[in-house]
Design a protein around this motif. Structure first.
Motif, mmCIF file in Angstrom:
data_model
loop_
_atom_site.group_PDB
_atom_site.id
_atom_site.type_symbol
_atom_site.label_atom_id
_atom_site.label_comp_id
_atom_site.label_asym_id
_atom_site.label_seq_id
_atom_site.Cartn_x
_atom_site.Cartn_y
_atom_site.Cartn_z
ATOM 1 N N PRO A 1 0.822 -1.201 0.000
ATOM 2 C CA PRO A 1 0.000 0.000 0.000
ATOM 3 C C PRO A 1 0.858 1.254 0.000
ATOM 4 O O PRO A 1 1.890 1.318 0.656
ATOM 5 C CB PRO A 1 -0.810 -0.129 1.301
ATOM 6 N N LEU A 2 0.386 2.280 -0.679
ATOM 7 C CA LEU A 2 1.133 3.523 -0.806
ATOM 8 C C LEU A 2 1.409 4.142 0.545
ATOM 9 O O LEU A 2 2.509 4.631 0.808
ATOM 10 C CB LEU A 2 0.350 4.514 -1.679
ATOM 11 N N VAL A 3 0.423 4.142 1.436
ATOM 12 C CA VAL A 3 0.613 4.766 2.749
ATOM 13 C C VAL A 3 1.738 4.081 3.505
ATOM 14 O O VAL A 3 2.591 4.724 4.114
ATOM 15 C CB VAL A 3 -0.696 4.721 3.563
ATOM 16 N N ASP B 1 -5.549 5.957 7.300
ATOM 17 C CA ASP B 1 -6.270 6.096 6.038
ATOM 18 C C ASP B 1 -5.576 7.048 5.063
ATOM 19 O O ASP B 1 -6.049 7.270 3.944
ATOM 20 C CB ASP B 1 -7.713 6.564 6.278
ATOM 21 N N GLY B 2 -4.448 7.622 5.472
ATOM 22 C CA GLY B 2 -3.679 8.492 4.595
ATOM 23 C C GLY B 2 -4.273 9.865 4.390
ATOM 24 O O GLY B 2 -3.787 10.632 3.542
ATOM 25 N N THR C 1 -6.382 10.358 -0.969
ATOM 26 C CA THR C 1 -4.995 9.915 -1.100
ATOM 27 C C THR C 1 -4.499 10.238 -2.503
ATOM 28 O O THR C 1 -5.247 10.181 -3.474
ATOM 29 C CB THR C 1 -4.870 8.403 -0.855
ATOM 30 N N THR C 2 -3.238 10.594 -2.595
ATOM 31 C CA THR C 2 -2.627 10.909 -3.879
ATOM 32 C C THR C 2 -1.138 10.654 -3.800
ATOM 33 O O THR C 2 -0.518 10.842 -2.738
ATOM 34 C CB THR C 2 -2.878 12.382 -4.289
ATOM 35 N N SER C 3 -0.567 10.248 -4.925
ATOM 36 C CA SER C 3 0.869 9.991 -4.969
ATOM 37 C C SER C 3 1.680 11.267 -4.789
ATOM 38 O O SER C 3 2.880 11.217 -4.540
ATOM 39 C CB SER C 3 1.239 9.352 -6.317
ATOM 40 N N VAL D 1 -3.412 3.168 -5.326
ATOM 41 C CA VAL D 1 -2.442 2.880 -4.266
ATOM 42 C C VAL D 1 -1.338 1.949 -4.750
ATOM 43 O O VAL D 1 -0.162 2.174 -4.489
ATOM 44 C CB VAL D 1 -3.162 2.287 -3.036
ATOM 45 N N ASP D 2 -1.709 0.899 -5.459
ATOM 46 C CA ASP D 2 -0.724 -0.081 -5.910
ATOM 47 C C ASP D 2 0.163 0.541 -6.987
ATOM 48 O O ASP D 2 -0.309 1.044 -8.014
ATOM 49 C CB ASP D 2 -1.437 -1.308 -6.472
ATOM 50 N N GLU D 3 1.471 0.506 -6.772
ATOM 51 C CA GLU D 3 2.417 1.164 -7.675
ATOM 52 C C GLU D 3 2.386 0.577 -9.072
ATOM 53 O O GLU D 3 2.432 1.313 -10.078
ATOM 54 C CB GLU D 3 3.829 1.072 -7.102
ATOM 55 N N ARG E 1 -0.771 1.646 -10.857
ATOM 56 C CA ARG E 1 -0.705 3.071 -11.202
ATOM 57 C C ARG E 1 0.187 3.285 -12.433
ATOM 58 O O ARG E 1 -0.143 4.053 -13.324
ATOM 59 C CB ARG E 1 -0.178 3.871 -10.007
#
Length: 557
Positions: A8-10, A99-100, A179-181, A498-500, A503
């Motif tokens: 997960p990105l977070v 939850d980011g 949430t955002t990269s 979220v998943d790199e 994305r």
């Protein structure tokens, strides 16, 4: 390090930042910081290609202005010298909620703005709310906020920013809506630097007014108060110089050179002559044909990686013929980009197939640039019933950019190409900070124009999102195209993945559709820019983002 694409990105962000937060800013390490000594002079003079627009970074939009403002301001996050990676600056660490959507920033203690105002959690929230609460012309002027945070407080449904809290002096909590990269990395951008709440309030800093094609700014914008290694001493518009002096209350080590002067010299050949004469100590973007001669004369030429894009923008709202994909493709086939790159750009430059460099995740390696094919261009124009069409085609003057060392020569080459396939060209030019940027971004005054982008950080959203996410406000006027809304929405969806791995795949697909189905403009080239200094200059670290700091520099005698 290599990260698992399924994480997960977070969690990835927490892992990466928990390590980086343990490190101190490079500005705090290893020097006595003095400016004395028999072999060191106390002034470093840099030749700037253009005049600054405004010293309040919230309203700045161009590299020549940011080159100056980043010396007098600091942000919560910074950029590690010589890289595109974030590092601690005014925030020593930052941690997301589960939850980011809430980020807790632990702040440096004992830091003051150059006017003596304390930097604390309340100051952070004052700055964030000040940016979010822009009204009227201030919203239009604050372009970077719109690019990266979306809307303002009068339209909260489109905003990334939600609110800010200051539990104590050493803590600020910033709440976001999704949430955002890009968050919190975007807090490293110069536009979102921290400024003195006392000075902002006293100077009526938000009092921006529309004035014809541009804006008028309050007196504060001429002498803003930040937490950088330097502060403004004098902007002499008549003599075209901006003088900065060391900020004696700076939290880090004092600058190696007490005085920093930006001498505005629009002509590149004049900058070269002044370096050779010793009246300046360095300048950006030397003409590629001069690199060898500059080195042979004992100067230092630092070549940065190409982290940019030059493009030819198109405005289908102003010129309805450009709504036809065949017409836009004809323009792409008409341009001899290979020849332009070989004749006008430095070694290592390459023709672009998409609106971001190949080092950014999401780049689609299967895409090839449109070939130079004037006969194909003529055929498409005929099919579209656009033979003999006219393009109002513009270029900027009084500027050199990393992706565009000589705008006039590039424009002349492309004008010749367009005219060769039967497109009539109405040539237009304006100074970079004298109406050109406003004409492109705010006024939609041209059918076609030359512009580009040097990335602020390493993410696809920083390129594609900047260009096309804002459906109503982007320079390419995609709101009048049937696919404009789809492109805008798909970019926002991709940024939130979220998943790199997922994305990256989403951006690769978007790049393919932009190139083959949409073509809102013509990506032209990626170019490695250089920075040149006198051989006596020491301590300058070249940045791939063209975001150099000068507090570590000594100029010699």
């Amino acid at each position: 390090m290599t990260l698992k694409r399924t994480a997960p990105l977070v969690l990835l962000t927490v892992a990466a930042l928990s390590m980086s937060a343990c490190a101190q800013s490079d500005r705090d390490s290893g020097s006595d910081g003095g400016t004395s000594g028999g072999d060191v002079k106390d002034t470093f003079t840099f030749g700037a290609a253009g005049a600054p627009d405004v010293f309040d970074p919230l309203y700045a939009t161009d590299g020549e202005t940011f080159r100056i403002t980043r010396q007098i301001h600091s942000g919560l996050l910074g950029i590690k010298p010589g890289t595109a990676d974030i590092q601690p600056e005014l925030a020593e660490s930052w941690t997301p909620s589960e939850d980011g959507l809430s980020w807790t920033f632990k702040l440096r203690q004992g830091v003051k703005f150059s006017d003596g105002t304390a930097f604390d959690g309340k100051a952070v929230c004052y700055n964030m709310d000040r940016m979010y609460n822009q009204k009227g012309a201030g919203q239009t002027a604050a372009e970077y906020w719109t690019y990266f945070f979306g809307t303002f407080s009068d339209d909260p449904s489109g905003s990334l920013y939600k609110s800010c809290e200051a539990p104590d002096d050493t803590t600020a909590v910033i709440n976001v809506t999704r949430t955002t990269s890009s968050f919190p990395t975007i807090l490293s951008l110069d536009s979102f630097s921290m400024q003195s709440p006392t000075a902002l309030e006293k100077g009526d800093a938000n009092n921006v007014q529309s004035a014809g094609e541009g804006f008028t700014y309050p007196e504060y914008s001429k002498n803003p108060v930040g937490i950088g290694p330097y502060k403004i001493s004098k902007y002499d518009e008549a003599n075209k110089t901006v003088a900065l002096v060391a900020n004696e209350s700076y939290y880090g080590e004092q600058p190696k050179t007490k005085n920093l002067v930006f001498k505005i010299i629009p002509d590149e050949s004049t900058r070269r002559q002044e370096l050779q004469a010793g009246s300046i100590d360095g300048y950006d973007l030397p003409n590629p044909v001069d690199w060898k001669g500059l080195k042979d004369a004992g100067n230092k030429v630092e070549v940065r990686p190409a982290f940019n894009i030059l493009y030819l923008g198109l405005n289908p709202e102003r010129n309805p013929k450009l709504k036809d994909l065949k017409v836009r493709q004809a323009i792409a086939y008409a341009l001899n980009r290979d020849q332009m790159v070989k004749s006008q750009l430095p070694e290592g430059a390459q023709v672009a197939s998409q609106f971001m460099p190949d080092t950014v995740s999401g780049y689609n390696t299967s895409l090839q640039p449109y070939a130079y094919d004037p006969e194909k261009a003529k055929s498409l124009l005929k099919e579209a019933g656009a033979e003999g069409m006219t393009l109002k085609f513009a270029f900027p003057t009084e500027v050199s950019r990393p992706y565009m060392p000589d705008p006039q020569k590039i424009h002349a080459a492309f004008t010749k190409d367009l005219e060769a396939v039967g497109i009539k060209v109405e040539q237009v030019s304006k100074p970079w900070n004298g109406g050109y940027l406003d004409d492109v971004s705010a006024n939609g005054a041209y059918d076609a124009w030359l512009l580009g982008w040097t990335g602020d950080y390493n993410a696809a959203d920083n390129f594609l999102g900047t260009f096309f996410s804002d459906l109503k406000g982007n320079d390419f006027h995609t709101s009048v195209m049937p696919w404009g809304k789809t492109l805008s929405e798909d970019l926002k969806k991709a940024d939130a993945i979220v998943d790199e791995g997922e994305r990256e795949a989403a951006y690769q697909d978007i790049n393919k559709r932009i190139a083959e189905e949409y073509l809102p403009g013509i990506p032209v080239s990626h170019s490695p820019p250089a920075l040149v200094t006198s051989g006596k200059v020491q301590g300058l670290t070249a940045s791939p983002l063209t975001a150099e700091m000068f507090d570590t520099v000594t100029a010699g005698k």
